[in-house]
Design a protein around this motif. Structure first.
Motif, PDB file in Angstrom:
ATOM      1  N   ALA A 224      55.165  50.465  65.470  1.00 25.92           N
ATOM      2  CA  ALA A 224      55.434  49.111  65.940  1.00 25.92           C
ATOM      3  C   ALA A 224      54.154  48.282  65.954  1.00 25.92           C
ATOM      4  N   GLY A 225      54.341  46.967  65.885  1.00 26.49           N
ATOM      5  CA  GLY A 225      53.203  46.056  65.949  1.00 26.49           C
ATOM      6  C   GLY A 225      52.915  45.340  64.657  1.00 26.49           C
ATOM      7  N   VAL A 226      53.800  45.488  63.655  1.00 20.75           N
ATOM      8  CA  VAL A 226      53.579  44.790  62.386  1.00 20.75           C
ATOM      9  C   VAL A 226      53.658  43.285  62.621  1.00 20.75           C
ATOM     10  N   GLY A 227      53.028  42.544  61.720  1.00 17.43           N
ATOM     11  CA  GLY A 227      53.045  41.098  61.871  1.00 17.43           C
ATOM     12  C   GLY A 227      52.414  40.410  60.688  1.00 17.43           C
ATOM     13  N   PRO A 228      52.429  39.088  60.705  1.00 20.40           N
ATOM     14  CA  PRO A 228      51.953  38.333  59.550  1.00 20.40           C
ATOM     15  C   PRO A 228      50.437  38.262  59.478  1.00 20.40           C
ATOM     16  N   MET A 229      49.961  38.112  58.271  1.00 15.85           N
ATOM     17  CA  MET A 229      48.548  37.843  58.016  1.00 15.85           C
ATOM     18  C   MET A 229      48.475  36.677  57.053  1.00 15.85           C
ATOM     19  N   ARG A 230      47.380  35.959  57.078  1.00 14.43           N
ATOM     20  CA  ARG A 230      47.220  34.759  56.272  1.00 14.43           C
ATOM     21  C   ARG A 230      45.968  34.874  55.410  1.00 14.43           C
ATOM     22  N   PRO A 231      45.843  34.051  54.372  1.00 16.51           N
ATOM     23  CA  PRO A 231      44.593  34.024  53.613  1.00 16.51           C
ATOM     24  C   PRO A 231      43.406  33.796  54.545  1.00 16.51           C
ATOM     25  N   GLY A 232      42.396  34.615  54.372  1.00 14.32           N
ATOM     26  CA  GLY A 232      41.230  34.588  55.247  1.00 14.32           C
ATOM     27  C   GLY A 232      41.246  35.677  56.299  1.00 14.32           C
ATOM     28  N   SER A 233      42.430  36.254  56.556  1.00 16.57           N
ATOM     29  CA  SER A 233      42.523  37.355  57.516  1.00 16.57           C
ATOM     30  C   SER A 233      41.835  38.604  56.963  1.00 16.57           C
ATOM     31  N   VAL A 234      41.324  39.434  57.885  1.00 18.91           N
ATOM     32  CA  VAL A 234      40.772  40.738  57.533  1.00 18.91           C
ATOM     33  C   VAL A 234      41.590  41.792  58.266  1.00 18.91           C
ATOM     34  N   VAL A 235      42.136  42.729  57.510  1.00 16.54           N
ATOM     35  CA  VAL A 235      42.980  43.784  58.078  1.00 16.54           C
ATOM     36  C   VAL A 235      42.241  45.118  57.959  1.00 16.54           C
ATOM     37  N   ARG A 236      42.194  45.825  59.076  1.00 18.00           N
ATOM     38  CA  ARG A 236      41.550  47.140  59.107  1.00 18.00           C
ATOM     39  C   ARG A 236      42.565  48.174  59.589  1.00 18.00           C
TER      40      ARG A 236
END
Length: 251
Positions: A224-236
């Motif tokens: 659980a905890g998925v969600g949107p990301m946008r251009p410029g976001s950094v995902v780790r």
């Protein structure tokens, strides 16, 4: 503890072992024989596998199924990502023009070490080479629109994986947690023991359908905890005891 990698150096793609800050060349992903040594800083890490297929498991955590208002599955729900979706840690996730809702999904990845067909659950472990980190990037709006997940899951750059493979015997599975950070904020955090279907069940289920080849990749589902990301976001995405991958989202 050696970690298995694929890397690029002077234009050539090679396999290797990482020990501390040193990379040793190997003949293949499955070799333990150390060859030429070089600095880890001198090579470019690639996705650690070049699989014939990427098999993914959907809704494998109860809370994730609930957060998307989906029923909890009674058997593993599998789908495929194309190998062309693979990228390495540090590479850019490209936000497709066709979508307006691209999500991160941190997951534990399982790398197959031995050709597997009709595997019994109690024998599944011996077919596993090791574990890696995966971000099962998803165009959520397209996933909901289409009957199948192919388009929503299959864009180029939609499967960051790596940075390496840690051998199965070197991972304390009871201690493994999957954590995902979006721009430094913790979004997902769960034990892999919370999976509805354990890896042994997943391997047995998949291999009733298709043959898994050495180097194939299985994404075991996201908590659980998925969600949107946008251009410029950094995902780790961090998998405890395995490693971490980090990717920026770009247009």
């Amino acid at each position: 503890m050696d970690k298995i990698i694929r890397f690029q150096s002077s234009g050539a793609v090679q396999c290797g072992l990482v020990d501390g800050e040193t990379v040793y060349e190997t003949e293949s992903l499955f070799s333990t024989q150390r060859g030429k040594a070089r600095s880890l800083n001198a090579v470019r890490l690639l996705a650690p596998i070049a699989p014939s297929k990427i098999v993914c498991v959907g809704r494998n955590y109860v809370d994730h199924a609930k957060e998307l208002n989906n029923p909890v599955p009674l058997e593993p729900m599998i789908f495929l990502k194309p190998p062309s979706a693979l990228i390495a840690t540090g590479d850019r996730i490209i936000y497709p023009k066709l979508s307006e809702n691209v999500n991160y999904e941190g997951e534990l990845g399982v790398v197959i070490g031995t050709r597997a067909r009709f595997v019994a659950p109690e024998e599944a472990e011996k077919f596993i080479l090791g574990y890696t980190c995966i971000n099962d990037v998803t165009a959520r709006d397209l996933q909901r629109k289409d009957v199948q997940f192919t388009r929503g899951k299959g864009f180029d750059t939609f499967c960051p994986a790596g940075p390496w493979i840690v051998r199965r015997e070197d991972v304390d599975f009871d201690a493994v947690r999957v954590r995902t950070y979006l721009d430094g904020e913790l979004k997902q955090d769960a034990s892999v023991r919370d999976m509805i279907f354990p890896i042994s069940t997943i391997l047995a289920f998949i291999t009733q359908v298709m043959t898994l080849e050495p180097g194939d990749l299985i994404a075991t589902g996201t908590p659980a905890g998925v969600g949107p990301m946008r251009p410029g976001s950094v995902v780790r995405v961090e998998v405890q005891g395995v490693g971490a991958i980090e990717n920026e989202v770009c247009v």
